[in-house]
Design a protein around this motif. Structure first.
Motif, short mmCIF file in Angstrom:
data_model
loop_
_atom_site.label_atom_id
_atom_site.label_comp_id
_atom_site.label_asym_id
_atom_site.label_seq_id
_atom_site.Cartn_x
_atom_site.Cartn_y
_atom_site.Cartn_z
N PHE A 94 -27.42 45.70 56.77
CA PHE A 94 -26.72 45.65 58.05
C PHE A 94 -25.47 44.79 57.91
CE2 PHE A 94 -29.74 47.03 61.65
CZ PHE A 94 -30.36 47.96 60.82
N LEU A 95 -25.55 43.76 57.07
CA LEU A 95 -24.42 42.87 56.85
C LEU A 95 -23.49 43.38 55.77
CD1 LEU A 95 -26.40 39.51 57.01
CD2 LEU A 95 -24.65 40.25 58.64
N LEU A 96 -24.04 44.04 54.77
CA LEU A 96 -23.24 44.57 53.66
C LEU A 96 -23.57 46.06 53.47
CD1 LEU A 96 -23.77 41.64 51.12
CD2 LEU A 96 -21.73 42.06 52.51
N PRO A 97 -23.09 46.92 54.38
CA PRO A 97 -23.51 48.33 54.34
C PRO A 97 -22.89 49.13 53.20
CG PRO A 97 -21.91 47.99 56.08
CD PRO A 97 -22.24 46.63 55.54
N GLY A 98 -21.68 48.75 52.77
CA GLY A 98 -21.02 49.52 51.71
C GLY A 98 -20.83 50.96 52.14
N ASP A 99 -21.18 51.90 51.24
CA ASP A 99 -20.99 53.33 51.56
C ASP A 99 -22.08 53.86 52.48
OD1 ASP A 99 -23.09 53.26 49.81
OD2 ASP A 99 -22.18 54.54 48.29
N LEU A 100 -23.00 52.99 52.92
CA LEU A 100 -24.04 53.41 53.86
C LEU A 100 -23.64 53.21 55.32
CD1 LEU A 100 -27.17 51.96 52.04
CD2 LEU A 100 -26.58 54.38 52.28
N GLU A 101 -22.44 52.68 55.53
CA GLU A 101 -21.99 52.43 56.90
C GLU A 101 -22.02 53.73 57.71
OE1 GLU A 101 -18.53 49.93 59.24
OE2 GLU A 101 -18.37 50.28 57.09
N GLY A 102 -22.67 53.67 58.88
CA GLY A 102 -22.79 54.85 59.73
C GLY A 102 -24.00 55.70 59.45
N SER A 103 -24.75 55.36 58.40
CA SER A 103 -25.94 56.14 58.06
C SER A 103 -27.04 55.92 59.08
CB SER A 103 -26.45 55.74 56.67
OG SER A 103 -27.74 56.25 56.44
N PRO A 104 -27.80 56.98 59.45
CA PRO A 104 -28.93 56.79 60.36
C PRO A 104 -29.96 55.79 59.82
CG PRO A 104 -28.38 59.12 60.18
CD PRO A 104 -27.55 58.40 59.15
N GLN A 105 -29.97 55.61 58.50
CA GLN A 105 -30.93 54.66 57.92
C GLN A 105 -30.63 53.22 58.32
OE1 GLN A 105 -32.27 56.31 53.69
NE2 GLN A 105 -30.05 56.43 53.95
N LEU A 106 -29.42 52.97 58.84
CA LEU A 106 -29.05 51.64 59.34
C LEU A 106 -29.03 51.61 60.87
CD1 LEU A 106 -26.12 50.60 56.93
CD2 LEU A 106 -28.59 50.48 56.59
N THR A 107 -29.65 52.59 61.48
CA THR A 107 -29.63 52.70 62.94
C THR A 107 -31.02 52.44 63.50
OG1 THR A 107 -27.89 54.36 62.71
CG2 THR A 107 -28.85 54.11 64.88
N PHE A 108 -31.44 51.19 63.45
CA PHE A 108 -32.68 50.76 64.10
C PHE A 108 -32.54 49.28 64.44
CE2 PHE A 108 -33.34 50.16 59.54
CZ PHE A 108 -33.91 48.90 59.46
N PHE A 109 -33.43 48.77 65.24
CA PHE A 109 -33.39 47.37 65.66
C PHE A 109 -34.80 46.94 66.04
CE2 PHE A 109 -32.46 50.13 69.26
CZ PHE A 109 -33.31 49.65 70.26
N PRO A 110 -35.07 45.65 66.11
CA PRO A 110 -36.41 45.19 66.46
C PRO A 110 -36.68 45.34 67.95
CG PRO A 110 -34.97 43.30 66.14
CD PRO A 110 -34.18 44.51 65.75
N THR A 111 -37.91 45.73 68.29
CA THR A 111 -38.32 45.85 69.69
C THR A 111 -39.70 45.25 69.86
OG1 THR A 111 -39.34 48.00 69.33
CG2 THR A 111 -37.03 48.00 70.01
#
Length: 486
Positions: free
Chosen positions: A225-242
């Protein structure tokens, strides 16, 4: 018994065969270098390689003083699919005029350093071969190390720990936008992609703000999440704690979506990285900015412990965990370095090591990693200051002299990055445990500032090698590699 005389051709053949065998049997150590929150990984690697290959370490490496014919040099790295650590560029930055600190680590990189010394006895000496040791230095962001703990966690377990950390007083103001958003979210409701995107954005903003605040927060993640690199915008980085209640999860709910994204992150991002790189590491050094934690008082040190607990879980997983299965017990020496030791007088280095040692020990106990061998070292891979001692009206004051970076402030004074200053940062507690006590910790007594790199000068007229002042670099080298030296 004397060896019989052999022909020149036979000896030539043996020498070449011996050189081939020597390459095959040259031991290799993979050194992992990582750190918590801008702790100086790049400078550490650059300093270590420079001092071994070119000399100039001040003080010198005592462990090498008795090894006649010792030399060190760089060779092509074995992993062609890993970017090379840009040693030459980083060294140029530190030796430029004016000098400046190199860019921090944002991706994995590698460098092969070879140590060599003459053989003493045996077949190697007979064949005229030297003994060698390859050191493959693997540099990677500390955020990626913390991610390893995710492989042992479910989404619910990660959420519970993340929310506990987010709601701690030291982060309350920074986390306010995310927590306000979270109060409007129904995890059991219908999955909504825009809610997932917004939640991930706000949680990432919190992680970035926490890191920029200087409060130790390396235990917070996910690291990409802090250093996404070429993964920026990927659904794999689209979650959060609940907040989750446990029990069955509806397949079309937001919670199910977040769980699936978390599982994809573990499977497709975390697991491949550690199987390909971390599981092959033999030795590890973790660089820690303890002084920033002290600025946050007892709460800051607790945040540091959270980060170190994640490190210990990654390096020394519990025996029944999946990580223990893939990692075994390969990492047999772990050095923890309290960096920026040059920001305080040498009289305070023992206290600095004691505070870090207590943090590591407590984190290891919490992570059920007791028994892991480690050493704590006060470190400044490139010393930017000199010590100052003054007696004022019968009071002994211990400080440092250096050039504060532009924008640094002490009291009402703002520095421009060009003029030197004497700084008295305050006395570290004589008893390390006092730093962890809310009633005894006094963060307001400290005045730590960032310093510019020193201008490196030749040790003597006509010398080709610049002196490289440091604190503890020789200790780190000896601890990590002395068992492979003669």
């Amino acid at each position: 018994m004397r060896l019989p005389q052999i022909s020149r051709d036979t000896r030539f053949t043996l020498e070449h065969a011996g050189a081939y065998v020597g390459d095959l049997i040259t031991p290799t150590l993979r050194l992992g270098v990582t750190g918590l929150s801008r702790a100086g990984k790049t400078v550490f690697i650059t300093a270590l390689v420079k001092c071994l290959c070119e000399g100039g370490a001040n003080p010198p490496f005592a462990r090498l003083s008795g090894i006649e014919g010792f030399r060190a040099y760089l060779e092509p790295q074995p992993d062609d699919d890993v970017p090379r650590f840009q040693y030459e560029d980083h060294l140029n930055a530190l030796q430029s005029e004016p000098p400046h600190w190199p860019q921090s680590t944002r991706r994995i990189s590698e460098l092969r350093l070879t140590l060599e010394w003459p053989s003493r006895g045996g077949l190697f000496e007979f064949l005229g071969l030297s003994q060698r040791l390859h050191i493959d230095i693997v540099d990677y962001p500390g955020e990626w190390l913390i991610d390893l703990a995710l492989l042992d966690q479910s989404y619910q377990e990660w959420s519970q720990h993340a929310l506990y950390t987010v709601q701690r007083p030291v982060f309350s103001a920074l986390a306010k936008p995310f927590l306000e958003f979270l109060s409007t979210v129904d995890p059991e409701g219908v999955a909504d992609e825009q809610v997932a995107i917004r939640g991930a954005e706000l949680y990432t903003q919190f992680l970035q703000s926490a890191r920029n605040s200087g409060t130790p927060c390396a235990g917070l993640g996910p690291g990409r999440f802090l250093l996404p690199g070429d993964l920026e915008g990927s659904p794999q980085l689209t979650f959060f704690p609940t907040k989750t209640e446990g029990g069955a999860v509806e397949s079309e709910s937001l919670l199910a979506l977040l769980e699936r994204r978390f599982a994809s992150y573990r499977k497709n991002i975390v697991k491949p990285f550690f199987e390909a790189h971390f599981s092959r590491i033999d030795r590890q050094i973790v660089l820690v900015d303890v002084l920033s934690a002290l600025n946050g008082g007892a709460e800051g040190l607790r945040a540091l412990e959270d980060g170190l607990e994640g490190v210990m879980r990654a390096i020394r997983p519990r025996s029944e965990s999946w990580l223990a299965y893939i990692l075994g017990r390969r990492i047999d020496r772990i050095a923890f370095a309290a960096t920026k030791a040059d920001h305080v007088h040498r009289n305070a280095h023992r206290q600095l090591e004691d505070i870090l040692s207590n943090s590591v020990s407590r984190a290891a106990k919490r992570a059920e990693a007791a028994g892991s061998a480690f050493q704590c070292i006060a470190l400044a891979a490139l010393q930017a200051t000199t010590d100052v001692h003054k007696d004022i009206q019968g009071e002994h004051l211990f400080g440092v002299r250096g050039i504060p970076e532009a924008g640094e402030r002490i009291g009402g004074r703002t520095f421009d990055g060009s003029r030197g200053a004497v700084v008295f940062p305050g006395d570290l507690p004589e008893d390390a445990l006092d730093a962890f006590d809310e009633d005894r910790a006094r963060p307001e007594h400290f005045g730590f500032v960032k310093f510019r790199p020193p201008t490196l000068e030749c040790r003597e007229a006509g010398a080709q090698v610049s002196a490289w002042p440091h604190i503890g670099l020789d200790k780190a080298f000896a601890f990590l590699f002395e068992d492979h030296l003669p």
